[in-house]
Design an enzyme around this catalytic site. Structure first.
Site, PDB file in Angstrom:
ATOM      1  CG  ASP A 181      14.631 101.621 118.219  1.00 42.80           C
ATOM      2  OD1 ASP A 181      14.659 102.205 119.320  1.00 42.80           O
ATOM      3  OD2 ASP A 181      14.670 100.383 118.116  1.00 42.80           O
TER       4      ASP A 181
ATOM      5  CG  HIS B 219      13.347  96.880 114.840  1.00 34.77           C
ATOM      6  ND1 HIS B 219      13.338  98.141 114.298  1.00 34.77           N
ATOM      7  CD2 HIS B 219      13.717  97.041 116.144  1.00 34.77           C
ATOM      8  CE1 HIS B 219      13.678  99.024 115.211  1.00 34.77           C
ATOM      9  NE2 HIS B 219      13.926  98.379 116.343  1.00 34.77           N
TER      10      HIS B 219
ATOM     11  CB  SER C  48      15.261  98.168 111.802  1.00 38.35           C
ATOM     12  OG  SER C  48      13.897  97.940 111.503  1.00 38.35           O
TER      13      SER C  48
END
Length: 365
Positions: free
Chosen positions: A304, A208, A181
């Protein structure tokens, strides 16, 4: 009004802030409207302070030495040098400053933004159209700024946990899956460039990013790795030597079909709130490959990938995590490290070396 505007000129009563060590923010954007709106959003927060604003990259660079920001909001499309050309100079002049790119929605904006992220910019925010600076946008912006400033972490404790997990290298992998991310694109470039061309295992990546950036991101990963990158879709068969990229509108999942492993897309809500999310990728891989998976978690905020990593380890696979010192945000890798799931906690290139060394003969072609 000059190119630079100090925070004490922006907001009155700044000395009454309860926070003694606020996040120091600098805004570099050629739009007076954008600078003003961002300044108002940020200065309302007691734990943040605008230390400077600039209307060009040149002025921003000139101010860096005295402004010493923790986080810089950087527009890429400006007259003169522009943000993209200035980025390496910014990183050299202020290596401790995290850069949050403010990107346009255009195709050119996507390409410039992904390039900036690969060079070391930590994260990106889309510049909204008129009227788009709403409460949701403000909340997301403030969350990213706070995450980029980060908290002091006790990396020694994380390394101690990792050491206890180091002898738990799992089953020989048949596939590598990477989740990332904030700060992850730069880390991915470092990781993939360390992987030689004759390493044959397929590589799955969930990063992401705004959906409009994913095709440009896939092209960059293809160049970094020197192998074909494919955007995931329903029914695509996984083949050795290729990279598969999660799209921006759904989670990349894997299943067995007719003796082969094929990709699918899922759209269900997940605990992290991310789309795409790392957890469904890891969880479905753990089952479809019976644990013959090497999972990697690179820089990113939040948790995540943690639940998915537990599935991989429970099935007999191996998890690798980026270390705190090289992360823009040590969130996702920290979560698996502190749970004792990581077999190695290292910088990206060293993670690649460790994974390659333990992959086994079948991983090579």
């Amino acid at each position: 009004m000059g190119a630079l505007l100090r925070s004490d000129a922006l907001v009155s009563g700044a000395d009454t802030r309860p926070c003694s060590d606020p996040v120091r923010v600098m805004i570099v954007d050629d739009s007076l409207t954008v600078r003003t709106v961002f300044s108002r959003m940020i200065e309302q927060e007691p734990d943040m302070r605008i230390v400077a604003t600039a209307n060009s990259a040149e002025c921003g660079l000139a101010e860096l030495a005295t402004a010493t920001p923790d986080v810089m909001l950087l527009d890429l499309e400006m007259p003169g040098m522009g943000g993209l050309a200035a980025l390496p100079k910014i990183m050299q002049s202020a290596p401790d400053t995290q850069v949050l790119v403010i990107s346009s929605l255009t195709a050119d904006g996507a390409e410039a933004t992904v390039t900036a992220l690969s060079l070391g910019a930590a994260d990106t925010m889309l510049k909204p159209r008129p009227g788009g600076f709403n409460d949701d946008y403000r909340s997301t912006l403030l969350c990213k700024i706070r995450a980029l400033r980060g908290d002091t972490v006790d990396d020694a404790a994380g390394l101690a946990v990792a050491k206890t997990a180091a002898d738990r290298i799992g089953k020989p992998p048949q596939l590598v899956a990477i989740g990332a991310s904030t700060g992850g694109i730069h880390a991915l470039n470092l990781f993939l460039r360390q992987v030689p061309k004759n390493f044959g295992l397929p590589i799955l990546i969930t990063q992401h990013l705004p959906a409009s950036f994913i095709p440009v991101f896939a092209q960059q990963m293809e160049m970094a790795a020197g192998r074909e990158a494919v955007l995931a879709d329903d029914g695509i068969q996984i083949e050795r030597g290729k990279i598969y990229i999660a799209p921006g509108h759904g989670h990349m999942v894997v299943r067995k079909s007719g003796g082969h492993h094929v990709l699918g897309l899922a759209y269900h809500p997940v605990k992290s709130g991310c789309t795409p999310s790392v957890d469904p990728m890891f969880e479905t891989l753990a089952e479809a490959y019976d644990g013959h998976v090497a999972g990697v978690l690179l820089s990113g905020m939040g948790r995540d990938g943690t639940d998915g990593a537990q599935s991989v380890v429970s099935a007999g696979g191996t998890i690798y995590a980026q270390n705190a010192e090289t992360c823009a945000v040590w969130g996702m890798p920290r979560a698996v490290t502190e749970l004792g799931l990581a077999a190695a906690v290292l910088p990206p290139a060293e993670l690649a070396d460790r994974l390659l060394a333990s992959a086994g003969a079948a991983a090579w072609r």
